[in-house]
Design an enzyme around this catalytic site. Structure first.
Site, PDB file in Angstrom:
ATOM      1  N   VAL A  15       0.836  -1.209   0.000  1.00 30.40           N
ATOM      2  CA  VAL A  15       0.000   0.000   0.000  1.00 30.40           C
ATOM      3  C   VAL A  15       0.872   1.260   0.000  1.00 30.40           C
ATOM      4  O   VAL A  15       0.618   2.200  -0.747  1.00 30.40           O
ATOM      5  CB  VAL A  15      -0.963   0.002   1.212  1.00 30.40           C
ATOM      6  N   GLY A 188      -2.045 -14.256  -5.210  1.00 32.21           N
ATOM      7  CA  GLY A 188      -1.738 -13.236  -4.217  1.00 32.21           C
ATOM      8  C   GLY A 188      -2.953 -12.689  -3.492  1.00 32.21           C
ATOM      9  O   GLY A 188      -2.861 -11.717  -2.750  1.00 32.21           O
ATOM     10  N   ASP A 202     -11.185 -11.488   9.572  1.00 29.09           N
ATOM     11  CA  ASP A 202     -10.908 -10.264   8.812  1.00 29.09           C
ATOM     12  C   ASP A 202     -12.211  -9.509   8.522  1.00 29.09           C
ATOM     13  O   ASP A 202     -12.311  -8.302   8.756  1.00 29.09           O
ATOM     14  CB  ASP A 202     -10.189 -10.639   7.505  1.00 29.09           C
ATOM     15  N   LYS A 206     -13.852  -5.740   9.898  1.00 28.51           N
ATOM     16  CA  LYS A 206     -14.392  -4.688   9.035  1.00 28.51           C
ATOM     17  C   LYS A 206     -15.838  -4.367   9.408  1.00 28.51           C
ATOM     18  O   LYS A 206     -16.260  -3.211   9.376  1.00 28.51           O
ATOM     19  CB  LYS A 206     -14.281  -5.116   7.576  1.00 28.51           C
TER      20      LYS A 206
END
Lengths: 430, 430
Positions: A15, A188, A202, A206
């Site tokens: 990022v 990936g 995960d 969120k």
């Protein structure tokens, strides 16, 4: 008005590199938008020997985080280093030093969001976190501004690209779970250890962030009911299809006068539901508001440049506020007490796939268990597959409470083996 | 900080009533967000005798627009009266009087947007227009803020709910165009005179607004190539389906180094394209950005409360700016000269449905017309339907320029009757 706004970048991974690239490539557009240069002046890296991006002057690199956090010339700190404790501490230090902060860190925001936002409010600093949920999808901003006028009643999100990719491959290309996961890893999309993705953690993080914001309250990770992909059995996706549903890993969050409920689990959605058409690694968040009705935002959930787009949009917002001298002016205090609905107030339709002895009377035994639990059935089907004198029975209920569902699971024991069970959502709106 | 922000509402039709309702119902939430009351102090109505909403004190009504525009105590003017000249003049007067303006008027913004935004900049006033495109979908804000960091390369929108409703009914329920239009009228989705919708003018205006903003330039209505629903022939939707496409009325806008191109027309989209799943009266805007890749916003395109949601979100933004004293601080000057691509720079795949004499040699004559125009064919199919010794031939090209397409239409005359022809879009991204 400043002529130059100075940025300290914590982290130069996927990022961070994207952020540097976009700031470099779109310099001219940004100057037009801001009337100022936004320049990366310091970058925290781990390893001085690694080869670095050509767009950054090597003089900006440092391995000492305090060299950045103590640099009074920096206006904005961008935290894209990942991890929890170190990142949280860095954000705190930056805010205490009066800097604007942009972070992409969902782990930190899910766990310490309210605390950090409170600190930001006290320090009169911006703390922006658009990139922490659904990478390139501007969902935080939409909840804060675009739908600011509305009262959000429910929110359903495909907020984990890895699991959505796996489910898409399983459904569209008949891959096994293992083969689809291997493909996700190769491309990936999945981490070396994919458990946080496939187990739903995960997505749960969120959903904590989105639910807290959408309902102006504080949701804890423990409040989220989580079921991972391991609950899915061979043949479940085909069965969903047979009944006109698509299975998706969905984070859902609902609010009514009794409180809120938040869950992450594989659920059945009608094929015609907008989320059912969200495929591969894409993310989407479907929002229901009192006034607006249904809206959905769709886009890439991860990736260097998409996520960096959200980070840089936050940087631009912080720069604009800097130019106007209005950073940290939007109070983040939750408007409502945290009230989590009890299980007997959470309603949904449910799907059950059971294995029973293929004997006279077993179906009547089963259906009486449902009626004893006040669960009325919408359909009952005997599945052709039959093994060792056993038969598969599929049952779909009308709306029942989660408490009834849990009681049913317990009461079915002895009469049936429960192969799998799912919540059915999104029918009222599809 | 003000304790109360005063609003003058121009118009109390469908949207105006929705605005009053939301401001009333969400008072408490708004107070929490703004630290102030946002109160409607004057409302322009046409007819004093009509029955009025209970949430508004009758004392606020006036039939004299100047009583509102000249009232120095009003902070924000909300223009939801519709029409062009009168509305434009009202917005101008309000801005000149130093008031913040919120409008839902696509006609005015499509025609006079740049001029009015310039005036707003000069007056240091806000001029917000989220509701002018795609009712409840926060697309303007997303282009301005959420994707502020990105360079948008193309934008495709289902921005007219009426035509999307009609096409959905034709496809899913095999309705005729006339029956679907009648149903749309019955449900209030289509106006008494539906021509602005079905001929594409309404969508073209919205594409002018979106394209100008997305590409930071000035697009004129004349720049938009427009083809309406009248171009659609019986059987075209089924043919689209046969080739794996869904027909949609789409506004599309693309930019590259040579300039921009904007069109509104019925096009073929791959079934797997996110826009192909947007059904009934819903709107959606699909955006491609350099960095973010694909994103899409989906939601209700019209209706009282959805549109009012966008208006009230704009009111909230203006209120926040008022509280901070930073209205009109975002300059709207276009960054780029208006450069429209010539026809020979606009590329796409095309679909042709032709009626030819069923004779030996006609297919070779046809294909040679295509090769003489350098248009390579992707597939050729003879359609079973055959009438009066004539046969239907379907041809799909690879990418050709619009100039080649126009030449082909001309060169085909004499050899074939052109039943219909469509652009095929969205394959690279689906």
């Amino acid at each position: 008005m400043k002529k130059e706004i100075s940025i300290g970048l914590l982290g130069l991974g996927t990022v961070g590199e994207g952020v540097a690239k976009i700031l470099h490539q779109h310099q001219q557009d940004l100057r037009h938008k801001l009337g100022a240069e936004a320049a990366i002046k310091k970058v925290l890296i781990k390893n001085r020997k690694k080869e670095r991006m050509a767009v950054l002057d090597p003089a900006v690199f440092t391995t000492d985080i305090d060299e950045i956090l103590n640099d009074s010339s920096l206006d904005i700190i961008v935290e894209v280093m990942g991890g929890i404790e170190g990142a949280k501490e860095a954000i705190e230090k930056a805010l205490k030093a009066g800097k604007q902060v942009v972070t992409a860190n969902k782990d930190v925001m899910a766990e310490f969001g309210p605390e950090l936002l409170k600190l930001a409010d006290e320090q009169k600093c911006d703390l922006f976190y658009e990139a922490s949920v659904a990478g390139g999808v501007p969902i935080i901003r939409t909840l804060e501004d675009g739908l600011a006028s509305d009262r959000i009643t429910s929110l359903m999100g495909i907020v984990n690209g890895t699991t959505n990719f796996i489910l898409t491959k399983m459904k569209k290309e008949n891959m096994t779970y293992e083969a689809a996961l291997a493909e996700a890893t190769r491309l990936g999309y999945a981490e070396a250890d994919p458990s946080a993705d496939v187990d739903g953690l995960d997505a749960a993080r969120k959903m904590v962030i989105l639910s807290s914001l959408a309902f102006s309250t504080v949701v804890h990770l423990d409040d989220v009911l989580v079921r991972g992909m391991k609950e899915i059995r061979d043949g479940d996706l085909e069965l969903a299809e047979k009944f006109g549903y698509t299975m998706k890993m969905v984070g859902s969050s609902k609010k009514n006068d009794e409180g809120i409920e938040v869950a992450v689990e594989p659920i059945f959605l009608p094929d015609s539901h907008p989320l059912a058409a969200v495929n591969n690694e894409f993310n989407a968040v479907y929002i229901h508001g009192d006034a607006v009705g249904e809206t959905m935002l769709y886009g890439p959930g991860a990736g260097s440049l998409p996520t960096a787009t959200s980070v840089v949009s936050d940087i631009i917002a912080a720069c604009r506020n800097l130019q106007l001298g209005v950073n940290g002016k939007r109070a983040h205090a939750a408007q409502h007490e945290r009230v989590i609905k009890p299980d007997n107030s959470c309603y949904a339709k449910y799907f059950y796939r059971l294995l029973v002895k293929d004997e006279v009377g077993v179906l009547s035994e089963l259906t009486s268990i449902y009626s004893n639990n006040d669960a009325s059935l919408q359909s009952v089907m005997q599945h052709p597959a039959e093994v060792d004198g056993k038969a598969e029975i599929i049952l779909l209920t009308h709306r029942i409470s989660r408490q009834q569902h849990l009681d049913l699971l317990r009461n079915l024991e002895g009469t049936a083996n429960i192969i799998s069970h799912y919540r059915i959502e999104g029918e009222e709106t599809a």
